[in-house]
Enzyme design. Structure first.
Site, PDB file in Angstrom:
ATOM      1  N   GLU A  93       5.751  -6.438  -1.761  1.00  0.00           N
ATOM      2  CA  GLU A  93       6.977  -6.001  -2.420  1.00  0.00           C
ATOM      3  C   GLU A  93       7.709  -4.940  -1.605  1.00  0.00           C
ATOM      4  OE1 GLU A  93       6.484  -7.132  -6.971  1.00  0.00           O
ATOM      5  OE2 GLU A  93       5.470  -5.274  -6.505  1.00  0.00           O
ATOM      6  N   CYS A 106      11.980   1.291   0.352  1.00  0.00           N
ATOM      7  CA  CYS A 106      10.539   1.552   0.324  1.00  0.00           C
ATOM      8  C   CYS A 106       9.832   0.278   0.788  1.00  0.00           C
ATOM      9  CB  CYS A 106      10.151   1.918  -1.117  1.00  0.00           C
ATOM     10  SG  CYS A 106       8.393   2.166  -1.334  1.00  0.00           S
ATOM     11  N   CYS A 113      -4.362  -2.985  -0.704  1.00  0.00           N
ATOM     12  CA  CYS A 113      -4.758  -1.678  -0.155  1.00  0.00           C
ATOM     13  C   CYS A 113      -6.254  -1.526  -0.386  1.00  0.00           C
ATOM     14  CB  CYS A 113      -4.004  -0.549  -0.858  1.00  0.00           C
ATOM     15  SG  CYS A 113      -4.268   1.070  -0.077  1.00  0.00           S
ATOM     16  N   CYS A 117      -7.277   4.232  -4.845  1.00  0.00           N
ATOM     17  CA  CYS A 117      -6.939   5.441  -5.603  1.00  0.00           C
ATOM     18  C   CYS A 117      -6.926   5.040  -7.079  1.00  0.00           C
ATOM     19  CB  CYS A 117      -5.579   5.989  -5.166  1.00  0.00           C
ATOM     20  SG  CYS A 117      -5.551   6.457  -3.426  1.00  0.00           S
ATOM     21  N   CYS A 120      -3.637   3.985  -9.059  1.00  0.00           N
ATOM     22  CA  CYS A 120      -2.645   3.143  -8.368  1.00  0.00           C
ATOM     23  C   CYS A 120      -2.904   1.665  -8.616  1.00  0.00           C
ATOM     24  CB  CYS A 120      -2.682   3.452  -6.874  1.00  0.00           C
ATOM     25  SG  CYS A 120      -1.553   2.425  -5.923  1.00  0.00           S
ATOM     26  N   CYS A 340       6.844   3.969  -8.154  1.00  0.00           N
ATOM     27  CA  CYS A 340       5.663   4.348  -7.367  1.00  0.00           C
ATOM     28  C   CYS A 340       4.395   3.814  -8.007  1.00  0.00           C
ATOM     29  CB  CYS A 340       5.496   5.867  -7.330  1.00  0.00           C
ATOM     30  SG  CYS A 340       6.719   6.730  -6.433  1.00  0.00           S
TER      31      CYS A 340
END
Ligand code: SAH
Length: 364
Positions: A93, A106, A113, A117, A120, A340
């Site tokens: 994205e 962004c 990933c 975290c 997230c 975010c």
């Protein structure tokens, strides 16, 4: 033999080498880059200042595939999000955030990933692979095209942030080559300061970056002590806060004293107490730092919730009172899951267990 080189994978130096390697003048690189990054032209037949023979050679020996747009969503606040197919198994994205006096793109650096975290959404879906240079710069090219830049030559994207999916410093070579294309005058020509790389804290990557680049650095801190940060940002177990801050200081020195931005997501009852704020002010005292407080964006299955606005304001006041420039980042595009930590794309993870995640992160 047919050699298929993706032109989007080549920074200026590599593009020059490519042309000199075939006994062409190095300025062919400038000509092709201007077509591609200034005019938005990727069809060699249209590159009228190249000889017919060269155009045919390029058409036969190179390619310029980009990710394909699966969908485009537009938020009520004007934020746009594109879902881009990068291979049969993975889609990433990219988000454009318009503001009064700037437009921020962004971009993602990995499919998925590996850092996991805990707050997230991208981290929850696991890690598939690094994106190529073409897939990274391709996001900037495609967004510019969709936003009408090539047609009007009026800049809409004034800033690029590597804050999408993935950990950019774990894809160092491709990310830095793509950054070169973003800042190169023959590429998109953005000033170094207008490009921000956000990292969860890969210390060797920060040090390496300080030696080769002058872009803005943001660090996802989220906690002021190791016990809490170990939980929220597990890579902290490998690179604890003290080492992280020392690397950030080196980065700031290498960029002539530019401040490092510390991102701090406000998690209700987890890291948002007055004590947490005081601890944060203490570790950042005297540091060339700015703090961005981020409103937590929830996603299905998360155990966290947002801190209240009052708590966030009080937290900010303590930092500001200690002389640290602190802003609360506005949430943008959350109605289209573009805020975010909400970027998920479609990822086929291949790093499900810890062993494989260690391989992916290169961490012992
Ligand atoms: N891996 C890089 C860049 C991607 S995340 C990094 O960690 O910095 C971009 C920013 O969004 C980071 O500060 C990250 O911690 C934050 N973030 C992640 N999940 C979030 C969520 N659910 N709500 C708000 N911010 C989040």
């Amino acid at each position: 033999m047919r050699v298929n080189i993706n032109l989007f994978d080549l920074n200026q130096a590599a593009m020059r080498d490519y042309f000199t390697g075939m006994a062409e003048k190095p300025f062919r690189a400038s000509q092709v880059m201007k077509w591609v990054y200034h005019q938005g032209v990727t069809d060699f037949a249209a590159m009228s200042n190249l000889s017919k023979t060269l155009r045919e050679h390029l058409a036969d020996n190179t390619c310029s595939p980009l990710p394909t747009i699966i969908s485009e969503k537009i938020s009520a606040d004007g934020t746009r999000k594109w879902l881009l197919q990068v291979d049969a198994d993975n889609a990433i994205e990219t988000v454009f955030i318009p503001e009064t006096n700037r437009g921020t793109l962004c971009i993602s650096s990995q499919a998925g990933c590996a850092l996991n975290c805990t707050f997230c959404s991208t981290g929850k879906q696991g890690y598939s692979r690094n994106l190529s240079v073409a897939e990274i710069i391709g996001q900037v090219w495609l967004a510019n095209k969709q936003l009408g830049y090539f047609a009007s030559r009026r800049r809409v994207i004034s800033n690029v942030v590597l804050m999408g999916m993935g950990e950019p410093l774990l894809n160092f070579d491709n990310v830095t080559k793509a950054v070169e294309l973003i800042t190169d005058d023959l590429g998109f020509g953005l000033a170094n300061k207008r490009v921000t790389l956000s990292t969860a804290g890969i210390v060797p990557g920060i040090i390496k970056l300080s030696k080769c680049n002058k872009i803005s650095l943001a660090v996802s801190l989220h906690a002021a002590n190791d016990a809490l940060r170990d939980e929220l940002v597990p890579i902290n177990r490998t690179y604890p806060i003290r080492e992280l801050l020392s690397a950030c200081r080196r980065y700031s020195e290498a960029t002539g004293g530019e401040p490092v931005t510390f991102e701090y997501v406000m998690l209700n009852g987890v890291n948002d107490s007055l004590n947490d704020a005081q601890e944060l002010a203490k570790i950042l005292k005297g540091f060339p730092a700015k703090v961005n407080l981020i409103i937590f964006n929830p996603f299905p299955g998360t155990g966290f919730s947002r801190s209240s606005m009052e708590t966030t304001d009080r937290f900010r006041a303590i930092l500001t009172g200690a002389g640290i420039i602190t802003i609360t980042r506005k949430t943008r595009g959350d109605d289209i899951d573009a805020a975010c930590g909400q970027l998920v794309g479609r990822v086929k993870p291949r790093a499900r267990n810890r062993q494989m995640q260690r391989m992916a992160t290169g961490c012992a």
